[in-house]
Motif scaffolding. Sequence first.
Motif, PDB file in Angstrom:
ATOM      1  N   PHE A 119      -8.288  62.254  94.921  1.00  0.00           N
ATOM      2  CA  PHE A 119      -9.183  62.622  93.821  1.00  0.00           C
ATOM      3  C   PHE A 119      -8.484  62.243  92.515  1.00  0.00           C
ATOM      4  CE2 PHE A 119     -10.782  65.547  90.638  1.00  0.00           C
ATOM      5  CZ  PHE A 119     -12.143  65.501  90.851  1.00  0.00           C
ATOM      6  N   ASP A 120      -7.213  62.607  92.445  1.00  0.00           N
ATOM      7  CA  ASP A 120      -6.347  62.101  91.373  1.00  0.00           C
ATOM      8  C   ASP A 120      -5.382  61.122  92.015  1.00  0.00           C
ATOM      9  OD1 ASP A 120      -7.318  63.794  89.348  1.00  0.00           O
ATOM     10  OD2 ASP A 120      -6.061  65.440  90.079  1.00  0.00           O
ATOM     11  N   MET A 121      -5.068  60.068  91.304  1.00  0.00           N
ATOM     12  CA  MET A 121      -4.112  59.116  91.872  1.00  0.00           C
ATOM     13  C   MET A 121      -2.710  59.713  91.848  1.00  0.00           C
ATOM     14  SD  MET A 121      -5.630  56.579  93.001  1.00  0.00           S
ATOM     15  CE  MET A 121      -4.504  55.210  93.204  1.00  0.00           C
ATOM     16  N   PRO A 122      -1.900  59.407  92.852  1.00  0.00           N
ATOM     17  CA  PRO A 122      -0.514  59.888  92.807  1.00  0.00           C
ATOM     18  C   PRO A 122       0.232  59.183  91.683  1.00  0.00           C
ATOM     19  CG  PRO A 122      -0.819  58.317  94.580  1.00  0.00           C
ATOM     20  CD  PRO A 122      -2.165  58.542  93.981  1.00  0.00           C
ATOM     21  N   PRO A 123       1.330  59.766  91.226  1.00  0.00           N
ATOM     22  CA  PRO A 123       2.010  59.155  90.082  1.00  0.00           C
ATOM     23  C   PRO A 123       2.696  57.827  90.383  1.00  0.00           C
ATOM     24  CG  PRO A 123       3.156  61.144  90.794  1.00  0.00           C
ATOM     25  CD  PRO A 123       1.935  61.046  91.621  1.00  0.00           C
ATOM     26  N   ASP A 124       2.998  57.559  91.658  1.00  0.00           N
ATOM     27  CA  ASP A 124       3.699  56.306  91.943  1.00  0.00           C
ATOM     28  C   ASP A 124       3.373  55.809  93.356  1.00  0.00           C
ATOM     29  OD1 ASP A 124       5.206  57.920  93.650  1.00  0.00           O
ATOM     30  OD2 ASP A 124       6.644  58.363  92.060  1.00  0.00           O
ATOM     31  N   PRO A 125       3.731  54.541  93.648  1.00  0.00           N
ATOM     32  CA  PRO A 125       3.414  53.975  94.972  1.00  0.00           C
ATOM     33  C   PRO A 125       4.035  54.746  96.134  1.00  0.00           C
ATOM     34  CG  PRO A 125       3.957  52.226  93.443  1.00  0.00           C
ATOM     35  CD  PRO A 125       4.263  53.502  92.735  1.00  0.00           C
ATOM     36  N   ALA A 126       5.253  55.277  95.963  1.00  0.00           N
ATOM     37  CA  ALA A 126       5.870  56.012  97.081  1.00  0.00           C
ATOM     38  C   ALA A 126       5.030  57.251  97.411  1.00  0.00           C
ATOM     39  CB  ALA A 126       7.302  56.406  96.732  1.00  0.00           C
ATOM     40  N   SER A 132      15.765  54.195 101.772  1.00  0.00           N
ATOM     41  CA  SER A 132      16.011  54.366 100.341  1.00  0.00           C
ATOM     42  C   SER A 132      17.506  54.547 100.143  1.00  0.00           C
ATOM     43  CB  SER A 132      15.271  55.601  99.830  1.00  0.00           C
ATOM     44  OG  SER A 132      15.867  56.755 100.365  1.00  0.00           O
ATOM     45  N   PRO A 133      17.969  54.379  98.927  1.00  0.00           N
ATOM     46  CA  PRO A 133      19.391  54.612  98.669  1.00  0.00           C
ATOM     47  C   PRO A 133      19.805  56.022  99.097  1.00  0.00           C
ATOM     48  CG  PRO A 133      18.367  53.530  96.798  1.00  0.00           C
ATOM     49  CD  PRO A 133      17.268  53.862  97.742  1.00  0.00           C
ATOM     50  N   ASP A 134      18.869  56.997  98.998  1.00  0.00           N
ATOM     51  CA  ASP A 134      19.198  58.367  99.421  1.00  0.00           C
ATOM     52  C   ASP A 134      19.529  58.427 100.902  1.00  0.00           C
ATOM     53  OD1 ASP A 134      18.911  59.380  96.959  1.00  0.00           O
ATOM     54  OD2 ASP A 134      17.038  60.475  97.332  1.00  0.00           O
ATOM     55  N   VAL A 135      18.731  57.705 101.703  1.00  0.00           N
ATOM     56  CA  VAL A 135      18.974  57.696 103.149  1.00  0.00           C
ATOM     57  C   VAL A 135      20.324  57.047 103.424  1.00  0.00           C
ATOM     58  CG1 VAL A 135      18.159  56.787 105.362  1.00  0.00           C
ATOM     59  CG2 VAL A 135      16.517  57.675 103.709  1.00  0.00           C
ATOM     60  N   ASP A 136      20.590  55.969 102.708  1.00  0.00           N
ATOM     61  CA  ASP A 136      21.868  55.282 102.908  1.00  0.00           C
ATOM     62  C   ASP A 136      23.041  56.189 102.525  1.00  0.00           C
ATOM     63  OD1 ASP A 136      20.317  53.180 103.610  1.00  0.00           O
ATOM     64  OD2 ASP A 136      20.452  52.163 101.674  1.00  0.00           O
ATOM     65  N   GLU A 144      12.390  50.657  98.626  1.00  0.00           N
ATOM     66  CA  GLU A 144      12.394  52.058  99.057  1.00  0.00           C
ATOM     67  C   GLU A 144      11.611  52.217 100.347  1.00  0.00           C
ATOM     68  OE1 GLU A 144      10.815  56.151  97.273  1.00  0.00           O
ATOM     69  OE2 GLU A 144      11.627  54.749  95.832  1.00  0.00           O
ATOM     70  N   VAL A 145      10.409  51.644 100.398  1.00  0.00           N
ATOM     71  CA  VAL A 145       9.598  51.855 101.586  1.00  0.00           C
ATOM     72  C   VAL A 145       9.913  50.866 102.696  1.00  0.00           C
ATOM     73  CG1 VAL A 145       7.705  52.955 100.379  1.00  0.00           C
ATOM     74  CG2 VAL A 145       7.683  50.507 100.650  1.00  0.00           C
ATOM     75  N   GLU A 146      10.429  49.715 102.311  1.00  0.00           N
ATOM     76  CA  GLU A 146      10.645  48.706 103.327  1.00  0.00           C
ATOM     77  C   GLU A 146      12.084  48.698 103.836  1.00  0.00           C
ATOM     78  OE1 GLU A 146      10.646  44.845 101.755  1.00  0.00           O
ATOM     79  OE2 GLU A 146      10.138  43.858 103.607  1.00  0.00           O
ATOM     80  N   GLY A 147      12.980  49.039 102.909  1.00  0.00           N
ATOM     81  CA  GLY A 147      14.378  49.117 103.313  1.00  0.00           C
ATOM     82  C   GLY A 147      15.017  47.765 103.488  1.00  0.00           C
ATOM     83  N   THR A 148      15.104  47.015 102.409  1.00  0.00           N
ATOM     84  CA  THR A 148      15.740  45.717 102.530  1.00  0.00           C
ATOM     85  C   THR A 148      17.245  45.863 102.633  1.00  0.00           C
ATOM     86  OG1 THR A 148      15.699  45.595 100.159  1.00  0.00           O
ATOM     87  CG2 THR A 148      13.965  44.429 101.311  1.00  0.00           C
ATOM     88  N   GLY A 149      17.725  47.098 102.365  1.00  0.00           N
ATOM     89  CA  GLY A 149      19.155  47.359 102.508  1.00  0.00           C
ATOM     90  C   GLY A 149      19.985  46.613 101.492  1.00  0.00           C
ATOM     91  N   GLU A 150      19.339  46.256 100.356  1.00  0.00           N
ATOM     92  CA  GLU A 150      20.117  45.526  99.372  1.00  0.00           C
ATOM     93  C   GLU A 150      20.842  46.449  98.397  1.00  0.00           C
ATOM     94  OE1 GLU A 150      16.968  41.949  99.609  1.00  0.00           O
ATOM     95  OE2 GLU A 150      17.149  43.039  97.726  1.00  0.00           O
ATOM     96  N   ALA A 189      17.239  56.473 112.471  1.00  0.00           N
ATOM     97  CA  ALA A 189      15.961  55.899 112.905  1.00  0.00           C
ATOM     98  C   ALA A 189      14.976  55.915 111.751  1.00  0.00           C
ATOM     99  CB  ALA A 189      15.418  56.693 114.089  1.00  0.00           C
ATOM    100  N   LYS A 190      14.510  54.715 111.395  1.00  0.00           N
ATOM    101  CA  LYS A 190      13.535  54.628 110.309  1.00  0.00           C
ATOM    102  C   LYS A 190      12.237  54.117 110.907  1.00  0.00           C
ATOM    103  CE  LYS A 190      17.330  53.177 107.360  1.00  0.00           C
ATOM    104  NZ  LYS A 190      17.895  52.056 106.610  1.00  0.00           N
ATOM    105  N   ALA A 191      11.209  54.933 110.850  1.00  0.00           N
ATOM    106  CA  ALA A 191       9.906  54.503 111.361  1.00  0.00           C
ATOM    107  C   ALA A 191       8.842  55.187 110.541  1.00  0.00           C
ATOM    108  CB  ALA A 191       9.765  54.883 112.833  1.00  0.00           C
ATOM    109  N   LYS A 192       7.688  54.536 110.445  1.00  0.00           N
ATOM    110  CA  LYS A 192       6.713  55.011 109.475  1.00  0.00           C
ATOM    111  C   LYS A 192       6.136  56.378 109.798  1.00  0.00           C
ATOM    112  CE  LYS A 192       4.494  51.318 110.030  1.00  0.00           C
ATOM    113  NZ  LYS A 192       3.635  50.163 109.958  1.00  0.00           N
TER     114      LYS A 192
END
Length: 631
Positions: free
Chosen positions: A417-424, A249-253, A20-26, A94-97
């Motif tokens: 302060f609270d951790m987010p629910p997931d890495p994304a 992410s698949p959504d972007v694709d 999702e974050v790296e976009g391996t396009g697989e 265009a995908k950039a951080k």
Amino acid sequence: MPRAKPTPEMEEEAEEVRQEVEGTGEADGSPDAGDGGGEEEGKEEEEEEKEVSFDELGLDEQLKRALRKKGIAKATPIQKEAIPLILEGKDVVAKAKTGSGKTFAYLLPLLHELLKLSSEGRIRKPAPNAFILVPTRELCQQVYNEASSLLEFCTSKLKVVQVTASMSDKDITVALSGPPNILVSTPACVATCISKGIMRGSSIKESLSMMILDEADLLLSYRCEDDLKALIPHIPRSCQSILMSATSSPDVDKLTKLLLHNPFILTLTEVGRAKDDVIPKNVQQFWISCDAKDKMLHILALLKFELIQKKVLIFVNSIDAAFRLRLFLEKFGIRSAVLNAELPQNSRLHIIEAFNARLFDYLIATDDAKTKEEKQTDKENKKETRVSRKHLQQTLDAEFGVVRGIDFKNVFTVVNFDMPPDPAGYVHRIGRTGRANKTGASISLVSAEEHSTFEEIEHMLQEVEKKDTDCISPFPLLTKDAVESLRYRAHDVARSVTTRDIQEARRQDIKNEILNSEKLKSHFEENPRDLDLLKHDKLLSNKEIPAHLRDVPDYLIDPKTKEASNVVKLSRAAMGIDKPQRRKRQGFKGGSGKSRDPLRTFSAEGKSRRRGRKDREGEPDRRKKSKKAES
Ligand SMILES: Nc1ncnc2c1ncn2[C@@H]1O[C@H](COP(=O)(O)OP(=O)(O)OP(=O)(O)O)[C@@H](O)[C@H]1O
């Protein structure tokens, strides 16, 4: 604290997030594997690259003047790559951080082209020439502001408007009369305008020459798919489409396939950096292990002893938690504001502007705080029921909070302060600092219950950045003594903040903000830049703060903490961020600033602790754990 070993599910999920974050396009449906045979081009910058000025990109002189006024002279990597392609008329993905300057990457060529057409008298009229579609109203405002500021020195009057669902049909009709050259809006709002006949499909077909989907990775999660599909039949074949995204992410694709023709795909990371980073290298990531019930105590110590750099954006997972924290800090004389989805839109926008202008230093924000289970339930519900648009908008506001994609200016520290629910979620939160190549830091307070999420995030970062060392280090400046010196007071005060106080504060805040909102509306129509009218960090409680809570007595501060606090202050001074710089815009600072950062070289816990991560109470070395998991 025992650390969770990555389970096969975690590994699998990390892989999904990595994609999702790296976009391996697989993923299926990836444009890279697509059937259109588009001009696929993965631009991965590995060598040190030459900086490019806006002169070299051939942009209109009036736009360059506006950039100079902002102190911006050199293009960021994504701007350098995307601007020429867009000027050539190509469809671009265009995908950039986060924070890499994607907004100007499309605004500059768009405005350049429109200025050119206007000077040649070739502007087509019955409807806007360009749509810029973003997921939220806050982002509409942000993009509208940026576009307007770039047009400051333009003599030919290009008209930019923003139209959002909160406006009445009459106001929308007035805004669209003319028509404007650029419409900034959300897909839902544009679809409504078409269905109500406020904008005619045939006019759009005649006029539209460019469509930009910004924050594309978030658009589909805002359930815009149906609205975009409704728009497609009205988009002329000749229309150039641009899609900007911070993550793959698949959504972007999916969006790419839906709306673009043979797009040029740009995947950019920072020049000269490892190509797989998801968190910019100029952001240092730290964590502190503490009991859930001690989080208030820890944040108090961090702020009261000035161990972190301002401005600070603090993330919590619920609106109640945000007010609890605000009331708690207030009792120690630390003022903050709360940004949440419950507030009127005007107030939310104003809070962001006021924070950006450094009218206050601490902002407590809620974001997408849903648990995975809740998200799953939502997905299932979504399949079963079709909610009304109004209900949908309310749900979205509540669901996504107000911070994703927002360009908070000069935030130095992001605190989980609270951790987010997931890495994304973690990546999006940390992306609010270190923007435009500035130095930044993040500190996550991790309780035992959040350790598995923390492990998941660390694992994802290691995977994505192909590292076998920890990406998030223990925070070195907060000593046990410093924490203990405040324990008694903190617990006392925390206990005194009752659920009733929180409900009352929430009610009071909304009431204030609604009043503000009315004032804001008329006031800002006349004085759009006047930010000093209202303060969002004003005290919620009218009781006076006792002196012993406002000021920490000197005898309570241990020498190491004093030293750490001085180092942070010195570093602030060295970075030139000691005085508030209201409304001053800054360009990129050269380099990452690491050499000047005390966090790299200073440890309040002493050398041995810095070296031996496994010395932490009951925590085995994480690197070994990861290796074990791999084998
Ligand atoms: N060439 C440049 N030089 C210096 N600063 C820039 C440049 N281009 C943009 N900026 C600034 O960088 C900041 C981040 O830009 P922007 O909001 O466009 O990032 P982004 O890539 O869209 O981030 P996100 O994905 O989080 O929305 C803004 O404050 C912007 O004014």
